[in-house]
Design an enzyme around this catalytic site. Structure first.
Site, PDB file in Angstrom:
ATOM      1  CD  GLU A 279      -2.297   1.209   2.926  1.00 27.36           C
ATOM      2  OE1 GLU A 279      -2.488   2.305   3.483  1.00 27.36           O
ATOM      3  OE2 GLU A 279      -2.570   0.123   3.463  1.00 27.36           O
TER       4      GLU A 279
ATOM      5  CE  LYS B 189      -5.964   1.639   8.011  1.00 32.55           C
ATOM      6  NZ  LYS B 189      -5.327   2.600   7.107  1.00 32.55           N
TER       7      LYS B 189
END
Length: 215
Positions: A43, A133
């Site tokens: 990411e 998340k």
């Protein structure tokens, strides 16, 4: 189909490496070291200078079976679209932004929004989010996953923030399907020691494997 494949690879790998670098050059070196250590999901956060350009370059360098590149710290749909157009295969947000989720759904790109409450988790599920998340993870601790899974057994959680080599087993055993790891993985880069980044990545991969095998 590509969205489903991305989710499968995130879950199989079990780790999303969160990259925060000072420059494009450092970002690319980090990705290379992390890949060599065995982590295949990366990411690139929008706090990195030239982050969208890095996503574009890395997406051209690596095939999807080598490394999956995503955009992180995405705060709004405009930024999400820029990342997707640059080649990002998934989008990660620190918070729950419904318009960002809708934009990602439009392009059939996996989106992982940050949640802190059951209300936010339910909202995300209602918009088709597959992975939630938990952020910041160090504000909760691993026990929060079982607390969430009481009313929401169908939800998949990925804690980020505060996950390290000492507690990664606890998170996996608590029910995390994957974890997001940033500074604990990449700290070697601050001293230019990318070999240490590679070694640390390999240790995280090994700890995930052990935790899943129940060792």
């Amino acid at each position: 189909m590509e969205r489903i494949q991305t989710i499968k690879q995130i879950v199989e790998n079990g780790i999303v490496a969160v990259i925060r670098a000072e420059s494009k050059e450092e970002g690319k070196k980090l990705v290379d070291a992390i890949k060599k250590g065995g982590i295949k999901t990366i990411e690139v956060t929008m706090t990195v200078p030239g982050a969208v350009d890095i996503i574009k370059e890395l997406s051209n360098v690596y095939k999807d079976d080598e490394v999956i590149i995503g955009g992180g710290t995405v705060l709004d749909p405009e930024t999400a679209r820029m990342c997707i157009m640059a080649g990002a295969k998934f989008i990660v947000s620190p918070s729950l932004n419904i318009e960002t989720i809708k934009l990602c759904n439009r392009y059939r790109v996996s989106v992982i929004p940050g949640v802190m409450t059951v209300t936010e988790a339910i909202q995300a599920l209602e918009y088709g989010v597959e992975i939630l998340k938990l952020f910041p993870g160090n504000s909760f601790g691993p026990s929060i996953i079982s607390a969430f899974k009481g009313p929401l057994p169908q939800a998949n959680f990925m804690p980020t923030g505060g996950v390290n080599l000492d507690n990664i087993k606890d998170w996996i055993k608590a029910g995390a399907i994957a974890v997001g790891i940033g500074s604990d993985l990449t700290k070697g880069a601050k001293a230019g020691d990318f070999e240490l980044v590679k070694e640390t990545a390999a240790k995280f991969v090994e700890e995930i494997k052990k935790a899943r095998e129940g060792k």
